[in-house]
Design a protein around this motif. Structure first.
Motif, PDB file in Angstrom:
ATOM      1  N   ARG A  50      -4.511  30.806  11.366  1.00 50.90           N
ATOM      2  CA  ARG A  50      -4.931  32.151  11.727  1.00 50.90           C
ATOM      3  C   ARG A  50      -6.411  32.309  11.364  1.00 50.90           C
ATOM      4  O   ARG A  50      -6.805  32.084  10.231  1.00 50.90           O
ATOM      5  CB  ARG A  50      -4.085  33.203  11.022  1.00 50.90           C
ATOM      6  N   SER A  59     -12.360  37.296  19.006  1.00 57.83           N
ATOM      7  CA  SER A  59     -10.929  37.027  19.156  1.00 57.83           C
ATOM      8  C   SER A  59     -10.528  37.110  20.617  1.00 57.83           C
ATOM      9  O   SER A  59      -9.801  36.243  21.140  1.00 57.83           O
ATOM     10  CB  SER A  59     -10.103  38.030  18.332  1.00 57.83           C
ATOM     11  N   PRO A  99      -6.431  38.844  14.113  1.00 55.78           N
ATOM     12  CA  PRO A  99      -6.639  37.393  13.996  1.00 55.78           C
ATOM     13  C   PRO A  99      -6.153  36.635  15.229  1.00 55.78           C
ATOM     14  O   PRO A  99      -5.234  37.057  15.926  1.00 55.78           O
ATOM     15  CB  PRO A  99      -5.797  37.008  12.767  1.00 55.78           C
ATOM     16  N   GLU A 101      -4.214  33.408  16.392  1.00 53.01           N
ATOM     17  CA  GLU A 101      -3.229  32.490  15.840  1.00 53.01           C
ATOM     18  C   GLU A 101      -3.094  31.285  16.756  1.00 53.01           C
ATOM     19  O   GLU A 101      -2.938  31.425  17.965  1.00 53.01           O
ATOM     20  CB  GLU A 101      -1.876  33.188  15.685  1.00 53.01           C
TER      21      GLU A 101
END
Length: 257
Positions: A50, A59, A99, A101
């Motif tokens: 992450r 992101s 985040p 992942e």
């Protein structure tokens, strides 16, 4: 003019420098090794990475490109290896509203990434298609944190062989050079994280279910559920009319009972 040049130089040097922070380890229910800077976080879990970059737009860019270049540096300038994570070998999605992942399809790929992070001095997470960094992290102390994480992940309680009854349901058969018979059962009577059981060639393991297709807005036709095994394996279950099939690794397995 001189002050403007010095300020621009200082800004560039700060953005190109690794995040200087101490690596830590957290045991908890989900063991992880992590490092935090003023505006970035990198977390290594038992089976996934992450990464929270400095801005949400980064992101979004990583997920839009469906790729991340994980570059290993023996110092600030010399690259000694890299791994391109993306379509074909990993799922890339935004979780918990921020985040990114990364879940690897092959656990050997993730173990390679962990080995390289533990062995080198600097980690550069950059765009997959060009030499632009999302984040640079110093790796001093990462080896100790990763070793602790691996130890905790390996010592997580597992059911002994024979402790779980093999599931009874649709059986899937197929594969390439290695033929497999796969069966699964989702336990409706539990709220535990490991709420499914998967059997592969007679070997039974726990798994967790995921009903989103790794962040894609529209899942493939027929997608039912993803089963994430405790050994970091992934099984994708599909159904289209009377046809049932399962995808595991690079193979497709059709109903055979």
């Amino acid at each position: 003019m001189k002050n403007t040049i010095l300020s621009a130089c200082l800004l560039f040097c700060m953005s190109a420098a690794p995040a200087l922070a101490e690596w830590g380890f957290s045991e908890g229910p989900s063991p992880n090794a992590f490092v935090q800077s003023n505006n970035m976080t990198l977390e290594l879990q038992c089976d996934r990475i992450r990464f929270a970059p400095a801005g949400y737009e980064d992101s979004e860019d990583i997920v839009k490109k469906q790729g991340l270049s994980i570059r290993f540096m023996k110092n600030g300038t010399t690259e000694v290896g890299s791994f391109q994570a993306g379509q074909g070998n990993a799922s890339v999605q935004i979780v918990d509203n921020y985040p990114v992942e990364i879940v690897f399809q092959d656990s050997a790929d993730y173990q390679f990434v962990l080995d390289q992070i533990a062995a080198n001095a600097v980690l550069n997470l950059s765009m997959a298609d060009q030499d632009v960094s999302y984040g640079i992290f110093e790796l001093k102390g990462s080896d100790k944190a990763i070793n602790s994480m691996r130890s905790a992940c390996g010592s997580a309680p597992k059911m002994a062989k024979g402790a779980m009854e093999a599931p009874e349901g649709v059986v899937y058969c197929g594969g390439g050079q290695v033929q497999r018979q796969i069966e699964y059962l989702i336990r409706q009577d539990t709220d535990e994280q490991w709420n499914a059981i998967v059997t592969v060639n007679g070997e039974t393991m726990r798994a967790m279910t995921a009903y989103s297709f790794f962040g894609n807005a529209t899942p493939p036709p027929g997608f039912v559920v993803a089963l994430l095994g405790e050994d970091q394996s992934e099984f994708l279950v599909f159904k289209d009319g009377d046809r049932n099939w399962l995808e595991y690794g690079d193979g497709q397995y059709s109903q055979c009972n």
